[in-house]
Design an enzyme around this catalytic site. Structure first.
Site, short mmCIF file in Angstrom:
data_model
loop_
_atom_site.label_atom_id
_atom_site.label_comp_id
_atom_site.label_asym_id
_atom_site.label_seq_id
_atom_site.Cartn_x
_atom_site.Cartn_y
_atom_site.Cartn_z
N GLU A 1 -0.93 -9.16 -0.76
CA GLU A 1 -2.37 -9.37 -0.56
C GLU A 1 -3.13 -9.37 -1.89
OE1 GLU A 1 -2.25 -6.16 2.44
OE2 GLU A 1 -3.53 -7.47 3.64
N ALA B 1 0.87 -1.18 0.00
CA ALA B 1 0.00 0.00 0.00
C ALA B 1 0.90 1.22 0.00
CB ALA B 1 -0.87 -0.02 1.25
N GLU C 1 4.29 -5.36 7.35
CA GLU C 1 3.55 -4.32 8.08
C GLU C 1 4.03 -4.13 9.51
OE1 GLU C 1 2.18 -6.51 6.03
OE2 GLU C 1 0.73 -5.50 4.75
N GLY D 1 0.41 -4.91 0.73
CA GLY D 1 -0.76 -4.92 -0.16
C GLY D 1 -0.49 -5.62 -1.48
N1 COA Z 1 4.60 3.09 -0.45
C1 COA Z 1 5.03 4.26 -0.98
N2 COA Z 1 6.19 4.40 -1.63
C2 COA Z 1 6.95 3.30 -1.77
C3 COA Z 1 6.58 2.05 -1.26
C4 COA Z 1 5.34 1.97 -0.57
N3 COA Z 1 4.88 0.82 -0.07
N4 COA Z 1 7.55 1.15 -1.54
C5 COA Z 1 8.50 1.83 -2.23
N5 COA Z 1 8.14 3.12 -2.37
C6 COA Z 1 8.88 4.20 -3.05
C7 COA Z 1 10.06 4.67 -2.22
O1 COA Z 1 9.63 5.61 -1.24
C8 COA Z 1 10.92 5.29 -3.29
O2 COA Z 1 10.38 6.54 -3.65
P1 COA Z 1 11.34 7.84 -3.80
O3 COA Z 1 12.30 7.45 -4.90
O4 COA Z 1 10.39 8.93 -4.20
O5 COA Z 1 12.00 8.01 -2.49
C9 COA Z 1 10.70 4.36 -4.48
O6 COA Z 1 9.47 3.71 -4.23
C10 COA Z 1 11.79 3.29 -4.62
O7 COA Z 1 11.89 2.59 -3.41
P2 COA Z 1 13.26 2.37 -2.60
O8 COA Z 1 12.90 2.13 -1.17
O9 COA Z 1 14.19 3.50 -2.89
O10 COA Z 1 13.79 1.05 -3.31
P3 COA Z 1 14.78 -0.03 -2.68
O11 COA Z 1 15.18 -0.92 -3.79
O12 COA Z 1 15.84 0.62 -1.87
O13 COA Z 1 13.87 -0.88 -1.63
C11 COA Z 1 11.89 -2.06 -0.92
C12 COA Z 1 12.81 -1.67 -2.11
C13 COA Z 1 10.66 -2.75 -1.53
C14 COA Z 1 12.62 -3.02 0.00
C15 COA Z 1 11.49 -0.79 -0.14
O14 COA Z 1 10.99 0.19 -1.07
C16 COA Z 1 10.41 -1.02 0.88
O15 COA Z 1 10.70 -1.54 1.95
N6 COA Z 1 9.15 -0.58 0.61
C17 COA Z 1 8.07 -0.66 1.54
C18 COA Z 1 7.55 -2.07 1.69
C19 COA Z 1 6.42 -2.13 2.70
O16 COA Z 1 6.61 -1.88 3.88
N7 COA Z 1 5.22 -2.47 2.23
C20 COA Z 1 4.08 -2.61 3.06
C21 COA Z 1 3.33 -1.35 3.15
S1 COA Z 1 1.95 -1.50 4.24
#
Ligand code: COA
Length: 258
Positions: free
Chosen positions: A113, A65, A133, A110
């Protein structure tokens, strides 16, 4: 047609690509508005026999999400959002045409999910699944606690839910979360190949398979009774008569969805 989704219809298979690659295809409000519209469109369009959901780019299916929308939410608003999204995912799960997830990278929160609401999943070998989460002080709100237990069992599900750990595509296959693992480049081809086989079968029988399998998890229904009814209903279809006649005449059936 949609703000956040790309669509491509080929050989009766609609590919929906969630198109926010700069945010790793995170699910914001617009994506769900678009999904709602897309499901209406798919329902009405007889050219579409089945659907693939995937993510834009080679890095992510959906990284969750959109966390940036979480900041300002009250408890009541959070519950309202979860209810709305759960309804959309339930609509996917119970949809009368096959919808499968082609998971091409991170399927987190999400994203995991959404993939679990699809009828089944195939993954590229760089895919990663998880419900992270707890890292945010949250639990899944889009059905993840329920569908993960249904798909991989309570022990494995609770380990993933409580640790926030990710599993790779091969572990996901071993857990039964995905049916097939293939290369990134072959993912959509394989998904289309599987759906082309399914599309050649009797559509009403395919829809009845979805209904009956879902009944296993629906406390309001007796799945065995539902199976009897769906079995009987099939006997009243033209396609069943065509399927049986084609077998006896040693030819390929031509199904009409009637
Ligand atoms: N919501 C909003 N933005 C997200 C996102 C999310 N769930 N997941 C990634 N993004 C965005 C990042 O903020 C970043 O944006 P920016 O360039 O404007 O800062 C962009 O996507 C790239 O992500 P980044 O974190 O730089 O990539 P990465 O390769 O270093 O890491 C992940 C990849 C997937 C490990 C990491 O993005 C992450 O942990 N995301 C969240 C996962 C999560 O907690 N999901 C459950 C949500 S309830």
């Amino acid at each position: 047609m949609y703000q956040t989704l790309l669509t491509d219809l080929e050989n009766n298979v609609l590919t929906i690509t969630i198109n926010r690659p700069d945010k790793l295809n995170a699910l914001n409000k617009d994506v769900f508005i678009d999904f709602d519209k897309a499901l209406n469109d798919i329902e009405k369009n007889p050219e579409i026999k089945s659907v693939i959901i995937t993510g834009a780019g080679k890095k992510a299916f959906v990284a969750g999400a959109d966390i940036s929308e979480f900041n300002s939410l009250t408890k009541e608003q959070a519950m309202e959002m979860a209810k709305k999204v759960q309804n959309i995912l339930l609509r996917i799960e119970t949809f009368g045409k096959p919808i499968i997830a082609a998971v091409n990278g991170f399927a987190l929160g999400g994203g995991c999910e959404l993939s679990m609401a699809c009828h089944f999943r195939i993954a590229s070998d760089n895919a990663k699944f998880g419900q992270p989460e707890v890292n945010l002080g949250l639990i899944p709100g889009y059905g993840g606690t329920q569908r993960l237990v249904q798909l991989i069992g309570k022990g494995r599900a609770l380990e993933l839910l409580m640790s926030g750990n990710m599993i790779d595509a091969h572990e996901a296959k071993e857990y039964g979360l995905v049916n097939h693992v293939t290369s990134v480049d072959n993912l959509l081809e394989q998904a289309k190949f599987i759906l082309t086989v399914i599309n050649s079968k009797a559509p009403l029988a395919v829809a009845a398979c979805i209904k009956a399998a879902n009944a296993v998890y629906d406390e309001t229904k007796n799945g065995f009774d539902l199976e009897i009814k769906e079995f009987g209903d099939c006997f009243a279809t033209e396609d069943m008569k065509e399927g049986v006649a084609a077998f006896l005449e040693k030819r390929k059936p031509s199904f009409k969805g009637k």
